[in-house]
Design a protein around this motif. Structure first.
Motif, short mmCIF file in Angstrom:
data_model
loop_
_atom_site.label_atom_id
_atom_site.label_comp_id
_atom_site.label_asym_id
_atom_site.label_seq_id
_atom_site.Cartn_x
_atom_site.Cartn_y
_atom_site.Cartn_z
N MET A 1 1.04 -1.01 0.13
CA MET A 1 -0.05 -0.07 -0.04
C MET A 1 0.96 1.34 0.10
N PRO A 2 0.35 2.34 -0.85
CA PRO A 2 1.14 3.36 -0.97
C PRO A 2 1.34 4.26 0.47
N LYS A 3 2.48 4.97 0.78
CA LYS A 3 2.73 5.88 1.85
C LYS A 3 1.82 7.03 1.39
N HIS A 4 1.13 7.69 2.46
CA HIS A 4 0.45 8.80 2.08
C HIS A 4 0.79 10.21 2.81
N ASP A 5 0.63 11.23 1.95
CA ASP A 5 1.30 12.31 2.74
C ASP A 5 0.30 12.67 3.87
N THR A 6 0.95 13.04 5.03
CA THR A 6 0.10 13.56 6.17
C THR A 6 0.69 14.81 6.76
N PRO A 7 0.30 15.76 6.19
CA PRO A 7 1.27 16.76 7.15
C PRO A 7 0.38 17.25 8.05
N LEU A 8 -0.94 17.10 8.25
CA LEU A 8 -1.51 17.44 9.51
C LEU A 8 -1.45 16.42 10.61
N LEU A 9 -1.32 15.39 10.39
CA LEU A 9 -1.13 14.17 11.20
C LEU A 9 0.49 14.19 11.67
N ASP A 10 1.35 14.87 10.81
CA ASP A 10 2.76 14.79 11.10
C ASP A 10 3.07 15.79 12.37
N GLU A 11 2.15 16.67 12.43
CA GLU A 11 2.46 17.85 13.48
C GLU A 11 1.88 17.20 14.73
N LEU A 12 1.34 15.84 14.79
CA LEU A 12 1.15 15.16 16.09
C LEU A 12 2.26 14.23 16.47
N GLU A 13 3.39 14.52 15.61
CA GLU A 13 4.62 13.72 16.13
C GLU A 13 5.50 14.36 17.16
N SER A 14 5.42 15.66 17.13
CA SER A 14 6.14 16.23 18.27
C SER A 14 5.59 16.34 19.49
N GLY A 15 6.01 17.03 20.51
CA GLY A 15 5.44 16.99 21.76
C GLY A 15 5.85 15.81 22.67
N PRO A 16 5.71 15.96 23.84
CA PRO A 16 6.53 14.91 24.66
C PRO A 16 5.39 13.76 25.16
N TRP A 17 4.19 14.02 24.68
CA TRP A 17 3.43 13.03 25.24
C TRP A 17 3.59 11.84 23.94
N PRO A 18 3.57 10.31 24.31
CA PRO A 18 3.81 9.46 23.33
C PRO A 18 2.54 9.66 21.86
N SER A 19 3.30 9.63 20.81
CA SER A 19 2.46 10.07 19.71
C SER A 19 1.95 8.69 19.02
N PHE A 20 0.52 8.49 18.86
CA PHE A 20 0.29 7.52 18.00
C PHE A 20 0.31 7.58 16.81
N VAL A 21 0.83 8.91 16.09
CA VAL A 21 1.28 9.09 14.60
C VAL A 21 2.48 8.39 14.37
N SER A 22 3.44 8.62 15.24
CA SER A 22 4.78 7.97 15.15
C SER A 22 4.65 6.27 15.25
N ASP A 23 4.04 6.08 16.27
CA ASP A 23 3.67 4.66 16.58
C ASP A 23 3.17 4.08 15.23
N LEU A 24 1.98 4.58 14.70
CA LEU A 24 1.45 4.29 13.50
C LEU A 24 2.57 4.03 12.29
N LYS A 25 3.19 5.01 12.18
CA LYS A 25 4.27 5.07 10.96
C LYS A 25 5.17 4.00 11.29
N ARG A 26 5.77 3.71 12.44
CA ARG A 26 6.54 2.48 12.92
C ARG A 26 5.81 1.35 12.15
N GLN A 27 4.78 1.23 12.79
CA GLN A 27 3.87 -0.07 12.53
C GLN A 27 4.01 -0.31 11.09
#
Ligand code: SRM
Ligand code: SRM
Ligand code: SRM
Ligand code: SRM
Ligand code: SF4
Ligand code: SF4
Ligand code: SF4
Ligand code: SF4
Ligand code: SF4
Ligand code: SF4
Ligand code: SF4
Ligand code: SF4
Lengths: 426, 375, 375, 426
Positions: A1-27
């Motif tokens: 499956m293609p990787k999608h651009d997620t500019p909005l969600l990417d903003e949820l990768e910063s910050g100290p609380w664990p990021s579900f976005v980063s986690d999804l990307k890793r998975q």
């Protein structure tokens, strides 16, 4: 499956609380359908609206619950989430796991599902998030055959019971919440898996009135530990608290900029019934006035403990706001012994009395609390064969609208108006 | 062997229930079950429980996004294998807990967790903001009026300092539910974020006959706003429903019952803030949260209005409340009029109840405090 | 001249309203109106108010049966003429007040009142049982479920000691209303005696067409228990109503609207006791009285069950309450379960609300006190 | 009329409380119809039931109220009470009388009526108890022509307003209750005498939150004095109280067996907002936290007084329980100046706004409080053009069921489902 651009969600990768976005990307690296989760979610972030279709009835043979069906409304763009059903796996009591078990479940989910989960769902289940219809039965096969495990509830059935950690790691548990939860879960497997109720029904078990599983707010039947003798006092430790040698409230306020511990301000004055006092350096409690709110015990866990004659209060009927507004569960049995010794017989009898009645009179999609409201608490108590107690209410009625019954009134209700008119002309 | 689609009932096992919890208890827990004497939080996120046997268990609690991958869970397992003899647990608010049976094992465990970036923030104990209970949102559900994981991440990024410290007047439970179904105990949270709709359902006449039982759709509305009606579809008259929008309070129950009545809307939907609920019976009885901000817009990805509103309330509370006072207990003590004034939240008619038991919330006394609201 | 029945409109004067109060104010009152500084109750029933002008007014308050004759009122006037320059007043609870403008006039006034048998008992101030507010009962009204003046006399004979002293924890307001219309503030009294019916209305089919508008009778019932029906009267079918007795809660509203639906019954009717109401905003907000004894029989002429019940509650309250604590404040503090226990009043399902806002009275917490009710 | 045997009633002649039976007997000597009152009442005592027929529409020409019709259902036995209508005579503000006036009324009632009265009715009127239909007009003629006085209200009209004694003899009155009551009574003579409302409407005026005329419990419109500046403190008197030189609470507890006055126990700790404290021997009040409950002022009348910026809180909608349960009046205007100087203009404007609306939307026999409940407080405030205030409620709503208006929602409510489906397939 293609990787999608997620500019909005990417903003949820910063910050100290664990990021579900980063986690999804890793998975997504090993489970590429996660790109489509991200992609569709990004679209929702853009459109400010969900992109899941309404419902979808799927499940495993013979069960009426445990799976929540879900389909994308943009499957062409995100084929990886075209089907995206969740699987509710019944958690073990208090959510302790061995890594062995957890890894095994993860392996199953890697094989049959999206690789994403909710640990845990609000009701208590492990939520395995997103799979295709054709994977459901194979997953279920593996779950039962390989792991000896089972699905939880969904639909108009008994929902997966849940409990606080209770005696397993808490000094205040007034009964064994884990055992009660497990026993009833096993006892009612049929009710969990095969919807036969007017609507959902939830059990939750808390070991004491702190109610760490929020049972009074969100279970149709809440079993909340309590006691009926005296709070145990260790006067030596009281003195230690007063001397400031033990941190208040089990250390829960460490770091706060609070004045030195003051037993009067922090305990005596905050006791809701005002039933505590000091006699010299001895702490006294008038236990007959105590409502077992836990505050003093919470503040001085090394000096105070619940009594030894322990059991639970049974409260019935909590629910979320739809339709008539939210309800807390109502105190129905002030004190019940909760014991494995008799296989929780008293509790089970009570539950079945509630169910028998509710299944008979409850309307479709009417929670038991709503049925109670509809017929009134006095009638509910009478069908439950429970003696009305002042403990059932915060206060007596203030309106005068009593429904007397005919047999309670001398002479009954039949009267002859002609006779009446002989003495009382019109 | 395995599942055989041609023979689905063959070898089927059902009604196993969950594994018996005992199998999963770490030895120190199992041995001391029912024997715990007291506990102490040693520092934020780290507590010890002491047993009458003399045993101790040290628990390290770490935050979690709840929406987590199998990779991350495997990583949790790695930690548990390395330090905790292969045991771990999750709390009722979706934190993960690692337990060790002696004090000297705590340091290495903490080190390990800290070494893993921001995946396992330690905290969530005592007078803190612990992990928000939340729901599915746009990640999975069909009825949400907002997302769940996104607003929670944004709020917790902002309040992170309060997760890992214990400086609040009391514990603060934040929760989010993405629609009025309120999956989670949002109705009894110190601070609740609630997804709300504000546009009445549309009627998809072209699909309604196929997907809805009209009598159920009609009966679903608590206010009787859904009525039978005729509609024209492709020139043919069909039986459908109509909605009296004036009577609609956007609960979404009709959509739950009937997929042809969608409510969701980019501009209509957003977040309401309710405060002052609690569940515990400690000091005061369980209390419902009260709506203080009826609407904030959906502004992904970081919902700044919502984040600010939550922080504002929290900061005012921190400054003003007494020790042990939950947000609702504080608001009750100072009076809700003062709550609005101190938090500088505009008061609107939306905060005045007009549903079933509304009369009980009207102020039927002359006792009130003057605030800037009174001109 | 005078009223001329043949010419009723001739010379008619209307809309005069009451006389202007100023004409009736004793000079010391008129001169100091708005200037009073403070007051002191000197002994039960006797108070002084002191003005910033230095003036003083002494008030002597005397009980009254309220149902009083012109002869008795003339006797009051005699007293007022002899001591008070021809002025007197009545209180909002139907006591009569005699005012004098100097201390030395108090003694003779009191002497005079005392010399008149039990007609003018002095008291009714401060922490006392003052004059019960009450209604008509069998002396005048058509809907009563009990008498008014009789039970009040019986209760006050018994509690007389508390009218003329000030030894209670706080003021105790007793009131009686003879039916659920509750003429008087019975719903907010420390102790309320309320006439209640317990038999559903009969239908006088033979008269109903003549005296009732059936739609009004049907609409009158808050629970929809009155339904249209046919009946046979003298072999002819007429339109009438029927009552679903199971749904009736004996409010009597149908009888108010339709004389052909009488409820009253010697055995069905009696007195319910409600306690803990208050009106003032002092300390706590105004509060409704709560039903603690749902029924006591009508036992004229002295209603001993009612008299005993009132005294019992009062005595327990006196022993247990704190200074300044009204009955309801006391019951709230100790908890209603303790109220029932301490007063030794059996608790029945009748005290549990099942009307419109009932849910708000259910106990939705685990906070309760153990009492003898729990086996 | 014959004297009847009244063995039951006779038992009510003993005892220390004034006996209405003895009084009736005495009156019967000059007004023999009183024997029939006694006789019929004795019959009721025997039968345990009223012997009055239902209702009876009688009155004086041109008035729709002021008389309550009443007929005996045993007129043959008790002809003296065959007709037994009551007359409601509008009392003067605060019920002060000259003996001259009172004697004149009694003389009229001796001439035209039974000789029995209620001083006073629960609403406030003088109730003249029992007369024949044919006496009504002559009585009214004499009342108006000879005494310049008038009837009060009954029926669906403005009921006779009533007030506490206020400034006439009370140091706490925050406005002139007598004048307000009198002025409005005169201003609304038409509304009192000619029913034009959906149901009854009652005004009551209390000078302060002690509410000595119970206005908040039993008036559709309650005007309750209050202030908005600071409680006046006389520190010298505070010291006197603390020293025990002035009896607490204006002497209201004299005779009670209470410990010596303790300002902390009796004042500071009972302040509902906890906004008082001692600094040395000075009493301090944080007035911004005070809810003007009166308690401290009640306990120390010589040390504390209401502020000087006085007015009233306006509460709307109290009523007895029929039909929906009793209601207290709800705070609608937290503070209003109540002044004769502008003829109570602001209050009158407010009243008329309430009436205009209620007369339009109120159902037959629906009290204003019930109409408010039916339409909801937010709508009521909006039709009254009153800005919603947190003071209007005890607490904000806990259910999420907000009625948004179309104009409040960007884009309004009209949406095109076909457009919607383009982005959100079904
Ligand atoms: C997954 C979960 C939320 C979560 O993210 O954790 C959830 C998700 C849904 N809930 Fe829930 N509820 C979940 C716990 C709750 C709770 C909390 C609890 O059980 O403690 C509540 C409030 C307590 C209660 O039961 O009242 C809750 C109250 C509702 C309601 C309102 C019920 C009511 O009587 O008012 C609905 C509506 C319905 O039943 O149609 C609902 C319906 C739904 C549905 C099935 C949507 C629907 O309309 O059919 C959601 C499916 C979402 C999805 O796409 O996966 N859900 N739901 C929770 C179940 C996980 C689990 O099994 O552990
Ligand atoms: C681990 C957990 C139970 C579980 O089975 O998982 C738990 C564990 C403890 N709770 Fe809890 N509570 C847990 C959820 C709750 C909940 C439920 C919830 O929040 O949804 C509540 C009710 C919340 C509410 O009232 O709204 C809850 C209300 C309490 C209270 C009452 C506090 C109060 O003053 O209202 C105490 C007593 C205290 O903290 O003083 C308490 C105390 C405790 C103690 C001290 C009990 C003990 O002796 O070990 C535990 C550690 C406290 C801590 O974290 O500071 N626990 N506790 C839950 C941790 C959630 C988390 O990860 O943050
Ligand atoms: C004369 C009268 C007003 C009138 O216009 O006629 C009156 C007069 C006073 N009242 Fe009152 N009250 C009068 C009916 C009321 C009522 C109405 C009622 O009972 O129906 C109330 C509300 C009752 C309730 O709350 O249920 C009332 C609640 C008060 C209070 C509040 C007491 C409390 O703690 O709740 C005070 C203050 C106090 O007594 O400390 C008060 C205080 C006073 C003072 C001290 C005011 C003053 O400074 O002069 C007056 C003498 C008190 C006394 O009798 O001990 N007055 N007072 C009424 C006498 C009734 C009688 O004959 O017994
Ligand atoms: C005379 C009086 C009782 C007394 O002994 O003092 C009285 C007597 C009656 N009231 Fe009343 N009410 C009297 C003050 C009250 C009060 C108290 C008040 O005004 O402060 C109330 C409660 C407050 C309120 O208005 O809600 C009161 C609430 C009722 C009700 C219930 C109204 C409701 O909305 O729930 C009714 C029923 C009705 O209107 O049909 C009623 C009806 C009646 C009727 C007219 C009976 C009827 O069903 O038509 C009674 C006539 C009795 C008779 O035979 O003389 N009466 N009534 C009071 C008027 C005297 C006066 O003018 O001063
Ligand atoms: S509910 Fe009570 S017993 Fe259970 S974990 Fe919380 S504090 Fe412990
Ligand atoms: S448990 Fe609560 S009520 Fe009981 S003594 Fe402790 S603080 Fe008081
Ligand atoms: S709260 Fe509503 S939108 Fe969110 S998961 Fe539950 S049902 Fe779905
Ligand atoms: S959203 Fe709720 S109130 Fe509106 S029409 Fe649907 S069911 Fe009715
Ligand atoms: S309370 Fe009822 S019976 Fe008594 S006077 Fe009023 S209306 Fe008549
Ligand atoms: S007494 Fe009341 S409840 Fe019974 S039928 Fe009549 S109106 Fe209805
Ligand atoms: S209400 Fe206030 S002003 Fe009026 S008499 Fe009572 S205490 Fe005085
Ligand atoms: S009036 Fe009441 S609230 Fe104000 S300071 Fe005095 S006691 Fe406190």
């Amino acid at each position: 499956m293609p990787k999608h651009d997620t500019p909005l969600l990417d903003e949820l990768e910063s910050g100290p609380w664990p990021s579900f976005v980063s986690d999804l990307k890793r998975q997504a690296e090993t489970k590429p359908e996660c790109w489509d989760i991200l992609g569709q979610l990004e679209l929702s972030y853009k459109d400010k609206i969900t992109h899941w279709k309404h419902g979808g009835i799927v499940g495993v043979f013979g069960y009426g619950g445990g799976i929540v069906g879900r389909y994308s409304d943009v499957p062409a763009q995100f084929p990886g989430v075209e089907h995206f059903h969740t699987v509710r796996v019944n958690q073990p009591s208090s959510k302790y796991y061995t890594t062995e078990n957890l890894r095994a479940i993860m392996d199953l989910w890697e094989k049959h599902g999206s690789g994403m989960t909710n640990m845990h769902g609000s009701t208590g289940d492990m939520i395995l998030l997103g799979t295709r219809t054709e994977n459901l039965e194979p997953f279920f096969w593996d779950l039962t055959h390989k792991l000896d495990q089972d699905l939880g509830g969904s639909g108009s059935n008994l929902r997966t019971p849940a409990c606080c950690l209770g005696q397993s790691r808490c000094e205040w548990a007034c009964y064994d919440t884990q055992e009660a939860c497990h026993h009833l879960t096993m006892h009612y497997q049929d009710e969990i898996h095969r919807p036969a109720f007017p609507y959902k029904f939830k059990f939750k078990f808390s070991g004491c009135p702190n109610d760490c599983v929020a049972s009074i707010a969100r279970s149709d039947l809440a079993v909340i530990g309590t006691w009926r003798d005296d709070i145990r006092i260790d006067q030596a430790s009281v003195k230690e608290y007063v001397a400031g040698n033990i941190p208040a409230n089990g250390g829960a306020y460490k770091g706060g900029d609070w004045p030195a511990f003051d037993i009067k301000d922090e305990v005596l004055d905050l006791c809701p019934t005002d039933c505590m006092w000091m006699e010299g350096d001895e702490l006294k409690i008038d236990n007959s006035e105590c409502t077992r709110c836990m505050h003093c015990i919470n503040v001085m866990p090394r000096a105070l403990r619940p009594g030894t004659d322990m059991g639970a209060s049974i409260c019935v009927g909590a629910k979320a706001p739809i339709l008539d507004g939210a309800q807390f569960a109502t105190l129905v049995v002030p004190f019940m012994k909760i014991s494995k010794d008799n296989d929780f017989e008293e509790l089970i009898d009570f539950i079945e009395q509630v169910w028998d009645w509710w299944m008979e009179v409850g309307k479709n999609r009417e929670r038991v609390g709503e049925t109670m409201q509809r017929i009134g608490l006095p009638t509910f108590l009478s069908v439950m064969e429970i003696e009305p107690l002042p403990q059932h209410v915060k206060e007596p009625r203030s309106n005068p609208y009593v429904f007397w019954k005919e047999e309670e009134v001398p002479g009954g209700w039949e009267r002859d108006v002609a006779e009446f008119r002989k003495r009382n002309a019109m | 062997m395995g599942y055989d689609p041609n023979n689905p009932m063959e070898g089927r096992i059902t009604d196993l229930g969950p594994p018996k919890y005992e199998k999963f208890l770490p030895p120190v827990i199992k041995n001391n079950k029912g024997k715990w004497l007291y506990h102490e939080i040693q520092e934020p996120g780290i507590m010890v429980h002491v047993s009458e046997t003399g045993d101790e268990v040290y628990t390290v609690r770490a935050g979690s996004a709840r929406l987590i991958s199998i990779e991350l869970i495997r990583e949790m397992c790695d930690v548990a294998d390395a330090h905790c003899d292969g045991y771990l647990r999750f709390t009722t608010r979706n934190n993960v807990e690692f337990m060790v049976d002696s004090k000297d094992k705590v340091g290495p465990l903490v080190e390990d967790l800290k070494s893993r970036g921001n995946k396992f923030p330690i905290g969530g104990t005592g007078a803190c903001v612990t992990n928000p209970v939340h729901t599915q949102g746009w990640v999975h559900c069909h009825t949400p009026a907002t997302d769940a994981s996104g607003p929670v991440k944004a709020v917790m990024d902002d309040l992170f300092e309060y997760f890992g410290t214990m400086t609040l007047p009391a514990q603060v439970r934040i929760a989010l539910a993405c629609c009025l179904n309120m999956c989670g105990a949002v109705h009894a949270s110190d601070i609740a974020l609630l997804g709300v709709h504000r546009k009445p359902p549309m009627i998809d006449h072209s699909r309604i006959s196929g997907v809805c039982e009209l009598p159920l759709a009609i009966a679903s509305c608590p206010l009787g706003a859904v009525k039978p009606a005729k509609a024209e579809v492709n020139g043919e008259e069909i039986k459908s429903v109509k909605v009296n929008a004036e009577r609609c309070m956007f609960c979404g129950n009709c959509y739950t019952m009937c997929p042809a009545m969608p409510l969701a809307d980019p501009d209509g939907d957003g977040i309401a803030i309710l405060v002052g609920g609690k569940v515990s019976n400690s000091r005061s009885a369980p209390t419902f949260s009260k709506m203080v901000i009826p609407f904030l817009p959906n502004t992904p990805p970081r919902w700044p209005e919502t984040v600010d509103a939550v922080r504002n309330i929290l900061e005012v509370y921190i400054k003003d409340a007494k020790k042990y006072e939950r947000i609702g207990e504080w608001a009750e003590r100072i009076g809700w009029e003062k709550f609005f004034e101190k938090c500088n939240i505009p008061f609107t008619d939306k905060s005045i109840d007009d549903y079933r038991l509304a009369y009980d919330t009207w102020r039927t006394s002359t006792q009130f405090k003057y605030t800037s609201h009174i001109k």
